[in-house]
Design a protein around this motif. Structure first.
Motif, PDB file in Angstrom:
ATOM      1  N   ALA A  20      -4.360   3.228  10.559  1.00  0.00           N
ATOM      2  CA  ALA A  20      -4.878   4.062   9.914  1.00  0.00           C
ATOM      3  C   ALA A  20      -4.049   4.981   8.864  1.00  0.00           C
ATOM      4  CB  ALA A  20      -5.914   4.814  10.537  1.00  0.00           C
ATOM      5  N   ALA A  21      -2.646   5.510   9.906  1.00  0.00           N
ATOM      6  CA  ALA A  21      -1.748   6.348   9.307  1.00  0.00           C
ATOM      7  C   ALA A  21      -0.815   5.825   8.314  1.00  0.00           C
ATOM      8  CB  ALA A  21      -0.881   6.943  10.437  1.00  0.00           C
ATOM      9  N   GLN A  22      -0.653   4.427   8.319  1.00  0.00           N
ATOM     10  CA  GLN A  22       0.069   3.771   7.374  1.00  0.00           C
ATOM     11  C   GLN A  22      -0.215   3.683   6.012  1.00  0.00           C
ATOM     12  OE1 GLN A  22      -0.127  -0.521   7.491  1.00  0.00           O
ATOM     13  NE2 GLN A  22       2.013  -0.894   7.074  1.00  0.00           N
ATOM     14  N   ALA A  23      -1.645   3.716   5.908  1.00  0.00           N
ATOM     15  CA  ALA A  23      -2.049   3.761   4.330  1.00  0.00           C
ATOM     16  C   ALA A  23      -1.891   5.170   3.663  1.00  0.00           C
ATOM     17  CB  ALA A  23      -3.654   3.227   4.089  1.00  0.00           C
ATOM     18  N   PRO A  24      -2.154   6.164   4.343  1.00  0.00           N
ATOM     19  CA  PRO A  24      -1.783   7.488   3.575  1.00  0.00           C
ATOM     20  C   PRO A  24      -0.338   7.893   3.347  1.00  0.00           C
ATOM     21  CG  PRO A  24      -2.722   7.988   5.731  1.00  0.00           C
ATOM     22  CD  PRO A  24      -2.929   6.502   5.601  1.00  0.00           C
ATOM     23  N   ILE A  25       0.419   7.260   4.526  1.00  0.00           N
ATOM     24  CA  ILE A  25       1.960   7.523   4.351  1.00  0.00           C
ATOM     25  C   ILE A  25       2.482   6.729   3.161  1.00  0.00           C
ATOM     26  CG2 ILE A  25       4.061   6.939   5.368  1.00  0.00           C
ATOM     27  CD1 ILE A  25       2.648   7.451   8.320  1.00  0.00           C
ATOM     28  N   ASN A  26       1.912   5.482   3.213  1.00  0.00           N
ATOM     29  CA  ASN A  26       2.383   4.558   2.010  1.00  0.00           C
ATOM     30  C   ASN A  26       1.934   5.153   0.655  1.00  0.00           C
ATOM     31  OD1 ASN A  26       3.927   2.722   3.436  1.00  0.00           O
ATOM     32  ND2 ASN A  26       2.319   1.257   3.731  1.00  0.00           N
ATOM     33  N   ALA A  27       0.695   5.685   0.742  1.00  0.00           N
ATOM     34  CA  ALA A  27       0.219   6.307  -0.466  1.00  0.00           C
ATOM     35  C   ALA A  27       1.187   7.496  -1.037  1.00  0.00           C
ATOM     36  CB  ALA A  27      -1.528   6.652  -0.565  1.00  0.00           C
ATOM     37  N   GLU A  28       1.350   8.211  -0.115  1.00  0.00           N
ATOM     38  CA  GLU A  28       2.559   9.298  -0.408  1.00  0.00           C
ATOM     39  C   GLU A  28       3.642   8.744  -0.934  1.00  0.00           C
ATOM     40  OE1 GLU A  28       4.107  13.352   1.585  1.00  0.00           O
ATOM     41  OE2 GLU A  28       2.428  12.333   2.518  1.00  0.00           O
ATOM     42  N   VAL A  29       4.404   7.843  -0.261  1.00  0.00           N
ATOM     43  CA  VAL A  29       5.443   7.144  -0.799  1.00  0.00           C
ATOM     44  C   VAL A  29       5.338   6.665  -2.365  1.00  0.00           C
ATOM     45  CG1 VAL A  29       7.055   5.177  -0.426  1.00  0.00           C
ATOM     46  CG2 VAL A  29       6.263   6.606   1.488  1.00  0.00           C
ATOM     47  N   ALA A  30       4.075   6.160  -2.543  1.00  0.00           N
ATOM     48  CA  ALA A  30       3.924   5.360  -3.892  1.00  0.00           C
ATOM     49  C   ALA A  30       3.870   6.800  -5.106  1.00  0.00           C
ATOM     50  CB  ALA A  30       2.422   4.934  -4.111  1.00  0.00           C
ATOM     51  N   ALA A  31       3.290   7.645  -4.403  1.00  0.00           N
ATOM     52  CA  ALA A  31       3.228   8.925  -5.459  1.00  0.00           C
ATOM     53  C   ALA A  31       4.545   9.482  -5.652  1.00  0.00           C
ATOM     54  CB  ALA A  31       2.606  10.202  -4.711  1.00  0.00           C
ATOM     55  N   ARG A  32       5.734   9.360  -4.660  1.00  0.00           N
ATOM     56  CA  ARG A  32       7.046   9.806  -4.934  1.00  0.00           C
ATOM     57  C   ARG A  32       7.792   8.882  -5.850  1.00  0.00           C
ATOM     58  NH1 ARG A  32       8.670  13.909  -0.232  1.00  0.00           N
ATOM     59  NH2 ARG A  32       6.564  14.955   0.073  1.00  0.00           N
ATOM     60  N   LEU A  33       7.478   7.504  -5.519  1.00  0.00           N
ATOM     61  CA  LEU A  33       8.302   6.572  -5.956  1.00  0.00           C
ATOM     62  C   LEU A  33       7.751   6.116  -7.192  1.00  0.00           C
ATOM     63  CD1 LEU A  33       9.231   4.132  -3.250  1.00  0.00           C
ATOM     64  CD2 LEU A  33      10.674   5.816  -4.049  1.00  0.00           C
ATOM     65  N   ILE A  97     -10.671   6.847  -2.172  1.00  0.00           N
ATOM     66  CA  ILE A  97     -12.140   7.189  -1.252  1.00  0.00           C
ATOM     67  C   ILE A  97     -11.933   7.548   0.150  1.00  0.00           C
ATOM     68  CG2 ILE A  97     -12.699   4.851  -2.807  1.00  0.00           C
ATOM     69  CD1 ILE A  97     -12.302   3.076  -0.106  1.00  0.00           C
ATOM     70  N   GLY A  98     -10.562   7.986   0.740  1.00  0.00           N
ATOM     71  CA  GLY A  98     -10.350   8.384   1.964  1.00  0.00           C
ATOM     72  C   GLY A  98     -10.100   7.406   2.810  1.00  0.00           C
ATOM     73  N   ILE A  99      -9.282   7.740   3.694  1.00  0.00           N
ATOM     74  CA  ILE A  99      -8.578   6.602   4.737  1.00  0.00           C
ATOM     75  C   ILE A  99      -9.872   6.193   5.836  1.00  0.00           C
ATOM     76  CG2 ILE A  99      -8.002   8.213   6.384  1.00  0.00           C
ATOM     77  CD1 ILE A  99      -6.184   5.051   5.410  1.00  0.00           C
ATOM     78  N   ALA A 100     -10.882   6.904   6.182  1.00  0.00           N
ATOM     79  CA  ALA A 100     -11.889   6.521   7.017  1.00  0.00           C
ATOM     80  C   ALA A 100     -12.829   5.441   6.211  1.00  0.00           C
ATOM     81  CB  ALA A 100     -12.829   7.738   7.192  1.00  0.00           C
ATOM     82  N   ALA A 101     -13.038   5.460   4.923  1.00  0.00           N
ATOM     83  CA  ALA A 101     -13.754   4.576   4.226  1.00  0.00           C
ATOM     84  C   ALA A 101     -12.562   3.147   4.089  1.00  0.00           C
ATOM     85  CB  ALA A 101     -14.097   4.989   2.513  1.00  0.00           C
ATOM     86  N   VAL A 102     -11.550   3.389   3.837  1.00  0.00           N
ATOM     87  CA  VAL A 102     -10.603   2.223   3.918  1.00  0.00           C
ATOM     88  C   VAL A 102     -10.516   1.647   5.136  1.00  0.00           C
ATOM     89  CG1 VAL A 102      -8.121   1.367   3.193  1.00  0.00           C
ATOM     90  CG2 VAL A 102      -9.229   3.208   1.873  1.00  0.00           C
ATOM     91  N   MET A 103     -10.417   2.443   5.963  1.00  0.00           N
ATOM     92  CA  MET A 103     -10.494   1.715   7.267  1.00  0.00           C
ATOM     93  C   MET A 103     -11.799   0.902   7.751  1.00  0.00           C
ATOM     94  SD  MET A 103      -7.393   1.844   8.787  1.00  0.00           S
ATOM     95  CE  MET A 103      -6.903   1.652   7.002  1.00  0.00           C
ATOM     96  N   ALA A 104     -12.824   1.698   7.567  1.00  0.00           N
ATOM     97  CA  ALA A 104     -14.033   1.176   7.828  1.00  0.00           C
ATOM     98  C   ALA A 104     -14.603  -0.041   7.172  1.00  0.00           C
ATOM     99  CB  ALA A 104     -15.230   2.035   7.745  1.00  0.00           C
ATOM    100  N   LEU A 105     -14.471   0.162   5.801  1.00  0.00           N
ATOM    101  CA  LEU A 105     -14.630  -1.321   5.039  1.00  0.00           C
ATOM    102  C   LEU A 105     -13.469  -2.248   5.258  1.00  0.00           C
ATOM    103  CD1 LEU A 105     -15.282   0.658   1.648  1.00  0.00           C
ATOM    104  CD2 LEU A 105     -16.951  -0.711   2.838  1.00  0.00           C
ATOM    105  N   GLY A 106     -12.294  -2.052   5.569  1.00  0.00           N
ATOM    106  CA  GLY A 106     -11.517  -2.934   6.005  1.00  0.00           C
ATOM    107  C   GLY A 106     -11.907  -3.796   7.170  1.00  0.00           C
ATOM    108  N   PHE A 142     -20.829  -3.285   9.053  1.00  0.00           N
ATOM    109  CA  PHE A 142     -20.941  -3.560   7.615  1.00  0.00           C
ATOM    110  C   PHE A 142     -21.698  -1.914   7.096  1.00  0.00           C
ATOM    111  CE2 PHE A 142     -22.998  -4.746   3.580  1.00  0.00           C
ATOM    112  CZ  PHE A 142     -21.560  -4.677   2.783  1.00  0.00           C
ATOM    113  N   VAL A 143     -23.048  -2.117   7.763  1.00  0.00           N
ATOM    114  CA  VAL A 143     -23.567  -0.688   7.381  1.00  0.00           C
ATOM    115  C   VAL A 143     -23.121   0.547   7.760  1.00  0.00           C
ATOM    116  CG1 VAL A 143     -26.037   0.327   7.976  1.00  0.00           C
ATOM    117  CG2 VAL A 143     -25.931  -2.129   7.487  1.00  0.00           C
ATOM    118  N   GLY A 144     -22.494   0.403   8.803  1.00  0.00           N
ATOM    119  CA  GLY A 144     -21.710   1.751   9.275  1.00  0.00           C
ATOM    120  C   GLY A 144     -20.633   2.031   8.394  1.00  0.00           C
ATOM    121  N   ALA A 145     -19.819   0.899   7.857  1.00  0.00           N
ATOM    122  CA  ALA A 145     -18.648   1.214   7.109  1.00  0.00           C
ATOM    123  C   ALA A 145     -19.134   1.764   5.613  1.00  0.00           C
ATOM    124  CB  ALA A 145     -18.096  -0.140   6.611  1.00  0.00           C
ATOM    125  N   LEU A 146     -20.613   1.218   5.199  1.00  0.00           N
ATOM    126  CA  LEU A 146     -20.965   1.710   3.967  1.00  0.00           C
ATOM    127  C   LEU A 146     -21.436   3.318   4.090  1.00  0.00           C
ATOM    128  CD1 LEU A 146     -23.207  -1.158   2.791  1.00  0.00           C
ATOM    129  CD2 LEU A 146     -21.208  -0.605   1.923  1.00  0.00           C
TER     130      LEU A 146
END
Length: 151
Positions: A20-33, A97-106, A142-146
């Motif tokens: 869960a922490a990896q995605a926002p860290i990588n998103a910040e790296v993407a913004a900087r790179l 969409i937020g990390i909680a949604a990314v993780m839940a849908l994933g 799946f319903v919970g993720a939605l």
């Protein structure tokens, strides 16, 4: 529950939290790179460096590199390619969409795919029938993720 079972459960929870922490860290790296693919490349370079050290420390004598030429293409490329797709999609979606949604849908996607893989026994898995309980459990996730995504 035994102490070993509790420890393994805690390790699994911590590993999930790290994903869960990896995605926002990588998103910040993407913004900087400046690009998500650059961030994914950086992530995989760092991961490869650490894996090389771990292999040298823990698996050097048991790694059979001679098996590589006999592996089918899906084994040679599949895991790495799927890892890249997951990392890039996660880091692109996390700010949107937020990390909680990314993780839940994933997780819901993983379980849906797992039912299919189990049902047909793909990749040398034991074949498992679809039961009402297993399908219902995945539908609940799946319903919970939605709900996490939309509410």
């Amino acid at each position: 529950m035994s102490a070993a079972a509790i420890l393994l459960t805690v390790v699994a929870l911590v590993a999930g939290g790290m994903i869960a922490a990896q995605a926002p860290i990588n998103a910040e790296v993407a913004a900087r790179l400046g690009h998500p693919l650059s961030a994914a490349l950086w992530s995989f370079c760092v991961g490869t460096a650490f894996l090389a050290v771990f292999v040298l420390l823990f698996a050097r004598g048991s790694t059979n590199l001679a098996a590589i030429p006999s592996m089918p293409l899906y084994m040679l490329l599949g895991g790495g390619l799927m890892g890249v797709i997951y990392v890039v999609v996660s880091l692109m979606l996390a700010p949107r969409i937020g990390i909680a949604a990314v993780m839940a849908l994933g997780i819901a996607g993983q379980l849906i795919a797992a039912l299919f893989l189990d049902r047909y026994g793909l990749f040398d898995l034991a074949q498992r029938e679809l039961s009402a309980g297993r399908v219902s459990g995945v539908l609940l996730v799946f319903v919970g993720a939605l709900m996490v995504r939309m509410l």
